[in-house]
Design an enzyme around this catalytic site. Structure first.
Site, PDB file in Angstrom:
ATOM      1  N   ARG A  16      47.543  52.695  43.297  1.00  0.00           N
ATOM      2  CA  ARG A  16      48.269  52.461  42.255  1.00  0.00           C
ATOM      3  C   ARG A  16      48.286  53.842  41.502  1.00  0.00           C
ATOM      4  NH1 ARG A  16      46.436  46.933  41.022  1.00  0.00           N
ATOM      5  NH2 ARG A  16      47.190  46.559  39.023  1.00  0.00           N
ATOM      6  N   ARG A  42      43.112  34.269  33.700  1.00  0.00           N
ATOM      7  CA  ARG A  42      42.352  35.416  33.888  1.00  0.00           C
ATOM      8  C   ARG A  42      42.023  36.066  32.524  1.00  0.00           C
ATOM      9  NH1 ARG A  42      45.351  38.812  38.602  1.00  0.00           N
ATOM     10  NH2 ARG A  42      45.384  40.488  37.055  1.00  0.00           N
ATOM     11  N   ARG A  78      48.128  46.988  30.066  1.00  0.00           N
ATOM     12  CA  ARG A  78      48.360  47.278  31.880  1.00  0.00           C
ATOM     13  C   ARG A  78      49.773  47.693  32.095  1.00  0.00           C
ATOM     14  NH1 ARG A  78      47.003  41.141  33.162  1.00  0.00           N
ATOM     15  NH2 ARG A  78      47.841  41.680  35.190  1.00  0.00           N
ATOM     16  N   ARG A 124      50.399  32.364  33.065  1.00  0.00           N
ATOM     17  CA  ARG A 124      50.082  32.212  34.720  1.00  0.00           C
ATOM     18  C   ARG A 124      48.771  31.617  34.338  1.00  0.00           C
ATOM     19  NH1 ARG A 124      48.858  37.505  38.313  1.00  0.00           N
ATOM     20  NH2 ARG A 124      47.844  38.193  36.355  1.00  0.00           N
ATOM     21  N   LYS A 140      53.799  40.040  43.277  1.00  0.00           N
ATOM     22  CA  LYS A 140      53.101  40.798  44.410  1.00  0.00           C
ATOM     23  C   LYS A 140      52.251  39.453  45.167  1.00  0.00           C
ATOM     24  CE  LYS A 140      51.069  44.082  42.317  1.00  0.00           C
ATOM     25  NZ  LYS A 140      51.414  43.570  40.759  1.00  0.00           N
TER      26      LYS A 140
HETATM   27  P1  AP5 Z   1      51.795  36.935  40.486  1.00  0.00           P
HETATM   28  O1  AP5 Z   1      52.200  36.762  41.844  1.00  0.00           O
HETATM   29  O2  AP5 Z   1      50.472  36.528  40.219  1.00  0.00           O
HETATM   30  O3  AP5 Z   1      51.980  38.471  40.041  1.00  0.00           O
HETATM   31  P2  AP5 Z   1      51.069  39.799  40.503  1.00  0.00           P
HETATM   32  O4  AP5 Z   1      52.319  41.065  40.835  1.00  0.00           O
HETATM   33  O5  AP5 Z   1      50.411  39.554  41.625  1.00  0.00           O
HETATM   34  O6  AP5 Z   1      50.434  40.244  39.206  1.00  0.00           O
HETATM   35  P3  AP5 Z   1      48.915  40.779  38.722  1.00  0.00           P
HETATM   36  O7  AP5 Z   1      48.800  40.492  37.260  1.00  0.00           O
HETATM   37  O8  AP5 Z   1      47.873  39.753  39.896  1.00  0.00           O
HETATM   38  O9  AP5 Z   1      49.117  42.130  39.079  1.00  0.00           O
HETATM   39  P4  AP5 Z   1      48.292  43.117  38.637  1.00  0.00           P
HETATM   40  O10 AP5 Z   1      48.548  44.380  39.289  1.00  0.00           O
HETATM   41  O11 AP5 Z   1      48.256  43.446  37.207  1.00  0.00           O
HETATM   42  O12 AP5 Z   1      46.674  42.705  38.815  1.00  0.00           O
HETATM   43  P5  AP5 Z   1      45.503  43.075  40.021  1.00  0.00           P
HETATM   44  O13 AP5 Z   1      44.831  41.903  40.234  1.00  0.00           O
HETATM   45  O14 AP5 Z   1      46.002  43.837  40.956  1.00  0.00           O
HETATM   46  O15 AP5 Z   1      52.869  36.412  39.621  1.00  0.00           O
HETATM   47  C1  AP5 Z   1      52.684  36.445  38.084  1.00  0.00           C
HETATM   48  C2  AP5 Z   1      52.964  35.103  37.333  1.00  0.00           C
HETATM   49  O16 AP5 Z   1      54.694  34.715  37.480  1.00  0.00           O
HETATM   50  C3  AP5 Z   1      52.415  34.001  38.154  1.00  0.00           C
HETATM   51  O17 AP5 Z   1      52.253  32.685  37.180  1.00  0.00           O
HETATM   52  C4  AP5 Z   1      53.432  33.422  39.121  1.00  0.00           C
HETATM   53  O18 AP5 Z   1      53.322  32.074  39.269  1.00  0.00           O
HETATM   54  C5  AP5 Z   1      54.909  33.782  38.288  1.00  0.00           C
HETATM   55  N1  AP5 Z   1      55.919  33.970  39.057  1.00  0.00           N
HETATM   56  C6  AP5 Z   1      56.070  34.758  40.274  1.00  0.00           C
HETATM   57  N2  AP5 Z   1      57.316  34.928  40.769  1.00  0.00           N
HETATM   58  C7  AP5 Z   1      58.034  34.587  39.831  1.00  0.00           C
HETATM   59  C8  AP5 Z   1      59.393  34.538  39.826  1.00  0.00           C
HETATM   60  N3  AP5 Z   1      60.208  34.897  40.720  1.00  0.00           N
HETATM   61  N4  AP5 Z   1      60.114  34.000  38.614  1.00  0.00           N
HETATM   62  C9  AP5 Z   1      59.183  33.079  37.796  1.00  0.00           C
HETATM   63  N5  AP5 Z   1      57.518  33.409  37.596  1.00  0.00           N
HETATM   64  C10 AP5 Z   1      57.359  33.890  38.725  1.00  0.00           C
HETATM   65  O19 AP5 Z   1      44.843  44.001  39.044  1.00  0.00           O
HETATM   66  C11 AP5 Z   1      43.968  43.673  38.102  1.00  0.00           C
HETATM   67  C12 AP5 Z   1      42.983  44.786  37.288  1.00  0.00           C
HETATM   68  O20 AP5 Z   1      42.186  45.266  38.577  1.00  0.00           O
HETATM   69  C13 AP5 Z   1      43.739  45.797  37.091  1.00  0.00           C
HETATM   70  O21 AP5 Z   1      44.286  45.936  35.588  1.00  0.00           O
HETATM   71  C14 AP5 Z   1      42.748  47.075  37.280  1.00  0.00           C
HETATM   72  O22 AP5 Z   1      41.768  47.128  36.238  1.00  0.00           O
HETATM   73  C15 AP5 Z   1      41.930  46.645  38.570  1.00  0.00           C
HETATM   74  N6  AP5 Z   1      42.692  47.154  39.779  1.00  0.00           N
HETATM   75  C16 AP5 Z   1      43.295  46.477  40.734  1.00  0.00           C
HETATM   76  N7  AP5 Z   1      43.436  47.304  41.928  1.00  0.00           N
HETATM   77  C17 AP5 Z   1      43.480  48.611  41.358  1.00  0.00           C
HETATM   78  C18 AP5 Z   1      43.510  49.817  42.044  1.00  0.00           C
HETATM   79  N8  AP5 Z   1      44.045  50.224  43.134  1.00  0.00           N
HETATM   80  N9  AP5 Z   1      43.154  50.957  41.265  1.00  0.00           N
HETATM   81  C19 AP5 Z   1      42.476  50.764  40.070  1.00  0.00           C
HETATM   82  N10 AP5 Z   1      42.077  49.687  39.490  1.00  0.00           N
HETATM   83  C20 AP5 Z   1      42.474  48.549  40.158  1.00  0.00           C
END
Ligand code: AP5
Length: 216
Positions: A88, A160, A171, A127, A13
């Site tokens: 979410r 991270r 997660r 990552r 994402k």
């Molecule tokens: P990346 O693009 O970083 O993936 P992402 O989908 O953004 O993953 P996140 O881990 O950031 O999502 P998340 O939803 O868990 O975390 P968030 O920060 O929102 O890609 C991942 C890796 O793969 C990278 O190394 C990239 O280079 C590689 N990659 C990408 N595309 C690829 C491909 N096609 N092929 C191969 N490799 C590839 O949330 C973190 C925490 O915050 C949550 O756990 C929660 O505690 C809290 N939080 C955030 N939002 C909320 C909410 N709305 N409600 C409640 N708690 C929340």
């Protein structure tokens, strides 16, 4: 354009949102990035959020809904936004609908990026993120030109806290229980587009662009 990027942790994402900003000139609104900045700055919000994030749990709905309500009213988001990591839960999705309706807006597109769990674990354990601009890299699949240095801004890369295997698995469990029901929620409302999130990053971007243009 008001867009939601749905998908499990590690689906890409953040990676895709950064490319979408360039093309559509609308901001990425990532609740994860906002919460991590609050943790880094040691604010009250950060202190409250950190314990949930470290365990791989969701931060309470009321907290993240408040963040989004304020953020999407900021001037740069008036012409549209890319929501990354929000909503979410069904409660968050319903709150978003109401906030947008109160402001004469609605979600135009929901893109669901789909990747299986084992691939997600491989992606997240490898990552690395930029400390300065948040750009995301992978030690094998998406390396920076110079080891540990961000291509975009020259910042230092880090892992991270929640990208440890045990937390990643938690997660994913939380995603399947609380977030994946949103796929059906948005399918029923129309406008959901499902994109295969495996393969080349730029090919996935091409698929997303085609879906947004209505040519997929
Ligand atoms: P990346 O693009 O970083 O993936 P992402 O989908 O953004 O993953 P996140 O881990 O950031 O999502 P998340 O939803 O868990 O975390 P968030 O920060 O929102 O890609 C991942 C890796 O793969 C990278 O190394 C990239 O280079 C590689 N990659 C990408 N595309 C690829 C491909 N096609 N092929 C191969 N490799 C590839 O949330 C973190 C925490 O915050 C949550 O756990 C929660 O505690 C809290 N939080 C955030 N939002 C909320 C909410 N709305 N409600 C409640 N708690 C929340």
């Amino acid at each position: 354009m008001d867009i939601i990027l749905l998908g499990p942790p590690g689906a890409g994402k953040g990676t895709q949102a950064k490319m979408m900003i360039e093309k559509w000139r609308i901001p990425q609104v990532s609740t994860g990035d906002i919460l991590r900045a609050a943790v880094r700055d040691g604010t009250q919000l950060g202190l409250e959020a950190k314990s949930f994030m470290d365990k791989g749990e969701l931060v309470p709905d009321s907290v993240v809904i408040g963040i989004i309500e304020a953020r999407i009213k900021e001037p740069d988001a008036v012409g549209g936004f890319i929501l990354d990591g929000f909503p979410r839960t069904i409660v968050q999705a319903e709150a978003l609908e109401k906030i947008l309706a109160d402001n004469g807006r609605k979600i135009d597109h929901v893109i669901s990026i789909e990747v299986d769990d084992e691939e997600l674990v491989t992606r997240l354990t490898g990552r690395r993120m930029c400390k300065s601009c948040g750009e995301s890299y992978h030690m094998v699949f998406n390396q920076p030109s110079v080891e540990n240095v961000c291509d975009a801004c020259g910042g230092e890369l880090y892992q991270r806290d929640d990208d440890k295997e045990e937390t990643i698995r938690q997660r994913l469990e939380v995603y399947h229980e609380q977030t994946s029901p949103l796929i059906e929620y948005y399918r029923e409302r129309g406008g959901l587009r499902e994109v295969d999130g495996t393969g080349n990053i730029s090919d996935i971007f091409t698929q997303i662009a085609a879906n947004l243009a209505g040519t997929a």
